[in-house]
Design an enzyme around this catalytic site. Sequence first.
Site, mmCIF file in Angstrom:
data_model
loop_
_atom_site.group_PDB
_atom_site.id
_atom_site.type_symbol
_atom_site.label_atom_id
_atom_site.label_comp_id
_atom_site.label_asym_id
_atom_site.label_seq_id
_atom_site.Cartn_x
_atom_site.Cartn_y
_atom_site.Cartn_z
ATOM 1 C CG ASP A 181 -1.853 1.101 1.249
ATOM 2 O OD1 ASP A 181 -2.795 1.281 0.469
ATOM 3 O OD2 ASP A 181 -1.787 1.944 2.409
ATOM 4 C CD GLU B 70 16.777 -14.452 3.611
ATOM 5 O OE1 GLU B 70 16.246 -15.264 4.396
ATOM 6 O OE2 GLU B 70 17.239 -13.353 3.745
#
Length: 534
Positions: free
Chosen positions: A210, A268
Site C-alpha cells: 500500500d 530466501e
Amino acid sequence: MTGGGAPWWRDAVVYQIYVRSFASSGTRGGAAEGVGDLPGITARLPHLAALGVDAVWLTPFYRSPQHDHGYDVADYLDVDPLFGTLDDADALLETAHGLGLKVIVDLVPNHTSSEHPAFRAALACGPGSPAREFYLFRDGRGPDGAEPPNNWRSVFGGIAWTRVPDGQWYLHLFDDSQPDLDWRNPGVGDRFEGVLRFWLDRGVDGFRVDVAHGLLKEASLRDQEDANLPAPGGEPGSMVERTAVDEPMWDQPEVHDVYRRWHEVLAEYDGDRMLVAEAWTRAPESMARYVRPDEMQQAFNFAWLLAPWSARAFADVVTGTFAALDPVGASPTWVLSNHDVVRHVTRYGGGAVGLARGRAAVAAMLALPGSAYLYQGEELGLAQADVPPEARQDPAWRRGHLHGDNVGRDGCRVPVPWSGRAPTYGFAPEGTDAWLPQPDDWAHLTAEAQTGDDASTLELYRRLLAARRALPPATSVAVEVDGDVLTLRRPGAVVVLNAGADAVALPAGEVLVATGPLDADALPPDTAVWLADA
C-alpha cells in the site's frame, strides 16, 4: 524462481477481495455478522477456483480500530477479531493452496494506526525520545509553534498534521488516525522485515504494498510549491487525484532501497514469492523503476484504469506500458477497477452501455500479456452502488474533503451479492444487515442467478479466463487502431474491440469468445471478440 518455467505471477489473474465485503460467515457474533470475514472467504474460494483465477489478494485483516477499514493497522502480526483468528488465516491459506490458488496479502508500511503500541509509546515518551523517532514528529512554525510544520495536505482532506498536547505535530498523509512512519529511522525497516518474515513463514505467496511510493519523504519536509495547481489526471478528491507537480512527499529516490532489501528477503523463500506496488506515479517510466530486477516483481499499472472509452486511448496505454517496462525486463499488469475507484461499468457510462463497454474492455485486457487484476464483483457486472449519505463510511467523506458528485469510495465497496432475492443476497446470515446497504435491484446480478446463463457477465468471465489459459505464452502484443476499432494480435488470438457508435466488419476467423451478440459478419458497437489466430 523455482523450476524451469516462468514465475507464477508473471501472467497470473489475481482476484482482489475486499475483506469486509466479500462474504460473512456469521461466526464473529453480534453486529460483526454483517461484515465479511476470513471464514466467509474460505467458504467462497471454490467460486474463485471455478471462475478460473490464479490468485487472490486480500485487503488488510490485521488488528485495527477500523477508522480506514483496516488500512490503519494496530498489530501487523495478528488478525482482527472482526475477521477471525490466526487459525482462520492458516485455514484460508491451506484451502486456497489446495484449490491451486496463490494468496497475496496487503501490507501497509507508510503509516500505522494511532492505536499501534509504537505510536502510543511515542506520545507517552515525548519530544526527543527514541520512541518518537519512529514517526514524523516536528515542532510547529509561528508563535509558540502553533502553525503546522509545512503546508502539506492530507489525501483525505485538510492539513496533513495534527498537534499533540506537548506542542509537537505529527504527519499523516491520510487520516489523522494514520500517523506516517519515519522510514529514515533504520528501526522501522527492521520491524517490517520481521512482518514480512512472519507472513512468509505462514505461507503467503506475496504482498501488495500500500502507498508504495510514499514511504520516504524529502528529508527537509519543505513546503510543497504551487500546492493549488490542478492535477494532470484523476477525479477531484479521489485516490487518483494529485495536487501539484511538485511533490516532496511522494516517489522519493530512497524508497527503492527499501524494496531492494525486501527483494532479498523474499528470495530466501521458495515458491516465487512476490511484491506488487501500489504506486500512483505520474508516468509509466517512474512506475517502471519499482520493478527493476532487484526490486519488486510487479507494480499496478493504473493507466488503463484512467483511460477514457477510446480505441486510441487503450492503444496508447498498451504501447506506452510496454515501452516503459521493456528496458527493465518487467512484465506488465492490467487493472480496470479496485476498492479506491469508481467501478468501470459506471465510468464507462452506466446502464446497458456501461455494462457492454465494461465487458468489452475486460476482454481486451485479459488478452494482454502480463498479469490481470480483477476486483470482486466485476465478474457479476456490478456498477457503482449509490450509498446514501447517512450510511457512508469512507474517511475521506467523513473529513469533509469530498463534494458534489464525488461521494467517496463506499459505492465500490458494497458487499457482493451471492444468492437470493433481497439483501443481503447471501452475503451474511439471514436477519443481519450488511455493513453497507446493498441495492434492492441486485437479485438478477447474484452469482446464483447468473450461473448457467450463457448471456450473463459471470459466464462471460469464465469463458474469457478459460480461453486465456489456453493461449500460448506471450511477452508482446501487436496493437492496431483503425478509427474506433482496436485490434490486439498475440500468439493464439486476435482481439478486436469496437469503441465506436456504428457496427464494423468482423474479421474472418473462428470466434473464440464474444462479449455480446454478433450481427452475422458485423461487430456491433461496444463489443469485443476473440478470434483464433490464423
